[in-house]
Design a protein around this motif. Structure first.
Motif, PDB file in Angstrom:
ATOM      1  N   VAL A 148      95.262  -0.805 -18.620  1.00 48.66           N
ATOM      2  CA  VAL A 148      94.989  -1.598 -17.511  1.00 48.66           C
ATOM      3  C   VAL A 148      95.778  -1.327 -16.402  1.00 48.66           C
ATOM      4  CG1 VAL A 148      95.489  -4.114 -16.634  1.00 48.66           C
ATOM      5  CG2 VAL A 148      94.926  -3.592 -19.328  1.00 48.66           C
ATOM      6  N   TYR A 149      96.723  -0.366 -16.410  1.00 42.52           N
ATOM      7  CA  TYR A 149      97.641  -0.079 -15.186  1.00 42.52           C
ATOM      8  C   TYR A 149      96.920   1.015 -14.767  1.00 42.52           C
ATOM      9  CZ  TYR A 149     101.710   1.483 -12.403  1.00 42.52           C
ATOM     10  OH  TYR A 149     102.547   1.718 -11.464  1.00 42.52           O
ATOM     11  N   GLY A 150      96.368   2.049 -15.281  1.00 43.26           N
ATOM     12  CA  GLY A 150      95.235   2.962 -14.872  1.00 43.26           C
ATOM     13  C   GLY A 150      93.998   2.707 -14.166  1.00 43.26           C
ATOM     14  N   ILE A 151      93.465   1.502 -15.049  1.00 46.84           N
ATOM     15  CA  ILE A 151      92.214   0.872 -14.104  1.00 46.84           C
ATOM     16  C   ILE A 151      92.661   0.493 -12.846  1.00 46.84           C
ATOM     17  CG2 ILE A 151      90.522  -0.741 -14.236  1.00 46.84           C
ATOM     18  CD1 ILE A 151      90.533   0.002 -17.397  1.00 46.84           C
ATOM     19  N   LEU A 152      93.653  -0.455 -12.950  1.00 50.17           N
ATOM     20  CA  LEU A 152      93.876  -1.089 -11.452  1.00 50.17           C
ATOM     21  C   LEU A 152      94.252   0.042 -10.488  1.00 50.17           C
ATOM     22  CD1 LEU A 152      95.881  -4.198 -12.786  1.00 50.17           C
ATOM     23  CD2 LEU A 152      93.889  -4.154 -11.913  1.00 50.17           C
ATOM     24  N   GLY A 153      94.997   1.070 -10.742  1.00 54.00           N
ATOM     25  CA  GLY A 153      95.157   2.020  -9.960  1.00 54.00           C
ATOM     26  C   GLY A 153      93.878   2.730  -9.404  1.00 54.00           C
ATOM     27  N   ALA A 154      93.011   2.982 -10.320  1.00 59.20           N
ATOM     28  CA  ALA A 154      91.729   3.590 -10.116  1.00 59.20           C
ATOM     29  C   ALA A 154      90.971   2.554  -8.783  1.00 59.20           C
ATOM     30  CB  ALA A 154      90.828   3.958 -11.064  1.00 59.20           C
ATOM     31  N   LEU A 155      90.988   1.420  -9.065  1.00 65.02           N
ATOM     32  CA  LEU A 155      90.398   0.494  -8.325  1.00 65.02           C
ATOM     33  C   LEU A 155      90.973   0.369  -6.853  1.00 65.02           C
ATOM     34  CD1 LEU A 155      89.835  -2.634 -10.551  1.00 65.02           C
ATOM     35  CD2 LEU A 155      88.105  -0.928  -9.654  1.00 65.02           C
ATOM     36  N   VAL A 156      92.448   0.456  -6.680  1.00 61.92           N
ATOM     37  CA  VAL A 156      93.300   0.481  -5.666  1.00 61.92           C
ATOM     38  C   VAL A 156      92.713   1.943  -4.864  1.00 61.92           C
ATOM     39  CG1 VAL A 156      95.253   0.890  -4.527  1.00 61.92           C
ATOM     40  CG2 VAL A 156      94.922  -0.904  -6.237  1.00 61.92           C
ATOM     41  N   GLY A 157      92.479   2.928  -5.566  1.00 62.25           N
ATOM     42  CA  GLY A 157      92.188   4.117  -4.907  1.00 62.25           C
ATOM     43  C   GLY A 157      90.533   3.838  -4.230  1.00 62.25           C
ATOM     44  N   LEU A 158      89.878   3.081  -5.179  1.00 55.03           N
ATOM     45  CA  LEU A 158      88.358   3.091  -4.802  1.00 55.03           C
ATOM     46  C   LEU A 158      88.643   2.022  -3.350  1.00 55.03           C
ATOM     47  CD1 LEU A 158      85.322   3.203  -5.284  1.00 55.03           C
ATOM     48  CD2 LEU A 158      85.473   1.176  -6.433  1.00 55.03           C
ATOM     49  N   MET A 161      89.585   4.224  -0.505  1.00 54.74           N
ATOM     50  CA  MET A 161      88.437   5.221  -0.188  1.00 54.74           C
ATOM     51  C   MET A 161      87.584   4.345   0.543  1.00 54.74           C
ATOM     52  SD  MET A 161      85.821   7.117  -2.623  1.00 54.74           S
ATOM     53  CE  MET A 161      86.791   8.371  -3.053  1.00 54.74           C
ATOM     54  N   ILE A 162      87.024   3.349   0.434  1.00 56.57           N
ATOM     55  CA  ILE A 162      86.251   2.556   1.374  1.00 56.57           C
ATOM     56  C   ILE A 162      86.740   2.259   2.654  1.00 56.57           C
ATOM     57  CG2 ILE A 162      85.020   0.094   1.419  1.00 56.57           C
ATOM     58  CD1 ILE A 162      84.846   0.310  -1.524  1.00 56.57           C
ATOM     59  N   SER A 163      88.012   1.714   2.789  1.00 56.61           N
ATOM     60  CA  SER A 163      88.708   1.706   3.931  1.00 56.61           C
ATOM     61  C   SER A 163      88.671   2.893   4.883  1.00 56.61           C
ATOM     62  CB  SER A 163      89.895   1.164   3.934  1.00 56.61           C
ATOM     63  OG  SER A 163      90.800   1.059   4.977  1.00 56.61           O
ATOM     64  N   ALA A 164      89.023   4.118   4.012  1.00 56.07           N
ATOM     65  CA  ALA A 164      89.099   5.395   4.798  1.00 56.07           C
ATOM     66  C   ALA A 164      87.828   6.035   5.239  1.00 56.07           C
ATOM     67  CB  ALA A 164      89.766   6.157   3.997  1.00 56.07           C
ATOM     68  N   ALA A 165      86.797   5.629   4.577  1.00 57.68           N
ATOM     69  CA  ALA A 165      85.341   5.985   4.862  1.00 57.68           C
ATOM     70  C   ALA A 165      84.901   5.349   6.258  1.00 57.68           C
ATOM     71  CB  ALA A 165      84.557   5.731   3.793  1.00 57.68           C
ATOM     72  N   GLY A 166      85.258   3.914   6.241  1.00 53.70           N
ATOM     73  CA  GLY A 166      85.076   3.140   7.468  1.00 53.70           C
ATOM     74  C   GLY A 166      85.799   3.931   8.388  1.00 53.70           C
ATOM     75  N   GLN A 167      86.877   4.155   8.424  1.00 53.94           N
ATOM     76  CA  GLN A 167      87.656   4.560   9.626  1.00 53.94           C
ATOM     77  C   GLN A 167      87.563   5.973   9.844  1.00 53.94           C
ATOM     78  OE1 GLN A 167      91.763   3.352   8.677  1.00 53.94           O
ATOM     79  NE2 GLN A 167      91.367   1.230   8.701  1.00 53.94           N
ATOM     80  N   GLY A 168      86.872   6.597   8.993  1.00 53.42           N
ATOM     81  CA  GLY A 168      86.797   8.299   9.047  1.00 53.42           C
ATOM     82  C   GLY A 168      87.947   9.211   8.904  1.00 53.42           C
ATOM     83  N   SER A 169      88.773   8.436   8.034  1.00 50.87           N
ATOM     84  CA  SER A 169      90.123   9.120   7.875  1.00 50.87           C
ATOM     85  C   SER A 169      90.195  10.119   6.776  1.00 50.87           C
ATOM     86  CB  SER A 169      91.325   8.152   7.569  1.00 50.87           C
ATOM     87  OG  SER A 169      92.515   8.721   7.300  1.00 50.87           O
ATOM     88  N   SER A 170      90.535  11.330   7.074  1.00 58.62           N
ATOM     89  CA  SER A 170      90.361  12.448   5.974  1.00 58.62           C
ATOM     90  C   SER A 170      91.642  12.267   5.151  1.00 58.62           C
ATOM     91  CB  SER A 170      90.387  13.674   6.435  1.00 58.62           C
ATOM     92  OG  SER A 170      89.251  14.096   7.246  1.00 58.62           O
ATOM     93  N   ALA A 171      92.672  11.942   5.526  1.00 60.05           N
ATOM     94  CA  ALA A 171      94.084  11.659   4.744  1.00 60.05           C
ATOM     95  C   ALA A 171      93.701  10.667   3.752  1.00 60.05           C
ATOM     96  CB  ALA A 171      95.288  11.514   5.694  1.00 60.05           C
ATOM     97  N   GLY A 172      93.257   9.418   4.313  1.00 62.93           N
ATOM     98  CA  GLY A 172      93.045   8.525   3.492  1.00 62.93           C
ATOM     99  C   GLY A 172      92.062   8.718   2.213  1.00 62.93           C
ATOM    100  N   LEU A 173      90.999   9.378   2.671  1.00 61.96           N
ATOM    101  CA  LEU A 173      90.174  10.010   1.497  1.00 61.96           C
ATOM    102  C   LEU A 173      90.713  10.739   0.466  1.00 61.96           C
ATOM    103  CD1 LEU A 173      86.920  10.829   3.547  1.00 61.96           C
ATOM    104  CD2 LEU A 173      87.402   8.864   1.961  1.00 61.96           C
ATOM    105  N   ILE A 174      91.600  11.550   1.087  1.00 60.62           N
ATOM    106  CA  ILE A 174      92.368  12.469  -0.023  1.00 60.62           C
ATOM    107  C   ILE A 174      93.260  11.721  -0.897  1.00 60.62           C
ATOM    108  CG2 ILE A 174      94.188  14.168  -0.340  1.00 60.62           C
ATOM    109  CD1 ILE A 174      92.778  15.580   2.332  1.00 60.62           C
ATOM    110  N   SER A 175      93.717  10.724  -0.234  1.00 61.08           N
ATOM    111  CA  SER A 175      94.922   9.703  -1.051  1.00 61.08           C
ATOM    112  C   SER A 175      94.147   8.984  -2.015  1.00 61.08           C
ATOM    113  CB  SER A 175      95.704   8.952  -0.140  1.00 61.08           C
ATOM    114  OG  SER A 175      96.380   8.037  -0.567  1.00 61.08           O
ATOM    115  N   ALA A 176      93.034   8.119  -1.635  1.00 61.24           N
ATOM    116  CA  ALA A 176      92.228   7.825  -2.442  1.00 61.24           C
ATOM    117  C   ALA A 176      91.734   8.396  -3.855  1.00 61.24           C
ATOM    118  CB  ALA A 176      90.815   7.123  -1.678  1.00 61.24           C
ATOM    119  N   LEU A 177      91.300   9.662  -3.537  1.00 60.72           N
ATOM    120  CA  LEU A 177      90.891  10.500  -4.560  1.00 60.72           C
ATOM    121  C   LEU A 177      91.832  10.916  -5.473  1.00 60.72           C
ATOM    122  CD1 LEU A 177      88.711  13.096  -2.689  1.00 60.72           C
ATOM    123  CD2 LEU A 177      87.820  11.358  -4.353  1.00 60.72           C
ATOM    124  N   LEU A 178      92.988  11.089  -5.030  1.00 55.47           N
ATOM    125  CA  LEU A 178      94.261  11.236  -5.891  1.00 55.47           C
ATOM    126  C   LEU A 178      94.701  10.002  -6.625  1.00 55.47           C
ATOM    127  CD1 LEU A 178      96.823  13.165  -3.794  1.00 55.47           C
ATOM    128  CD2 LEU A 178      95.578  14.163  -5.558  1.00 55.47           C
TER     129      LEU A 178
END
Length: 204
Positions: A148-158, A161-178
């Protein structure tokens, strides 16, 4: 006395009956081996040969990632603690200079919010470390919690990613992928058959 007399001490010895082969000598074909009967080979418990004796590789990877996440969370918690203390000091200094005012109240509220974030993140770090330690000898509860902890972490990353894509932030996208990768690997390690077999292994 004649040599044909069986009681003649000078005659040839009488023929001896054949003796059974002794222990340690080669056995004749068709004769069962001497000693204890051989037992058939069988596992010590049902499916015993299928139980892993060492932690599977995917589980080891999940444990390392839990420790990495814990380190990041500890750093983030300390940053929020420092931020809370700084905001509180600035608010106190403003009160000393200008008296009690709306800005100092906002500052104290902000310091309280930062402190809550710091405690929450440090609590997650403690959970990450506990799960990493318990993976070696924990039961199904540790497995489900980690999944459950891993699934929640993946959802937070998702969400990141949505927020970073809307802002065009490359650092946010990398953080989300990690975060998505870490959470996905942790969940996959608990769902995989090797992970299930590890948590179902017998404990003595």
């Amino acid at each position: 006395m004649s040599f044909g007399d069986p009681n003649n001490p000078y005659g040839p010895p009488p023929p001896q009956p054949p003796t059974a082969p002794g222990y340690g000598y080669p056995q004749q074909p068709g004769i069962p081996p001497q000693g204890y009967p051989q037992q058939p080979a069988y596992p010590g418990y049902p499916g015993g040969n299928m139980m892993p004796q060492t932690m599977p590789g995917l589980m080891v990877t999940a444990r390392v990632m839990l420790y990495i996440v814990a380190a990041v969370q500890i750093i983030g918690g300390l940053v929020f603690l420092y931020l809370a203390a700084t905001i509180n000091d600035v608010s106190n200094a403003g009160e000393d200079t200008f008296g009690d005012n709306a800005l100092s109240d906002i500052g104290h509220d902000g310091a309280g919010i930062a402190l809550v974030f710091a405690l929450f993140i440090l609590g997650l770090a403690a959970l990450s470390i506990t799960l990493g330690v318990k993976l070696g000898r924990g039961g199904q509860g540790i497995r489900i919690t980690t999944m459950v902890y891993g699934i929640l972490g993946a959802l937070v990353g998702l969400l990141i990613m949505i927020s970073a894509a809307g802002q065009g932030s490359s650092a946010g996208l990398i953080s989300a992928l990690l975060w998505m990768s870490f959470g996905g690997i942790m969940a996959a390690a608990m769902i995989a058959p090797s992970g299930a077999a590890w948590f179902n292994r017998p404990r003595y």
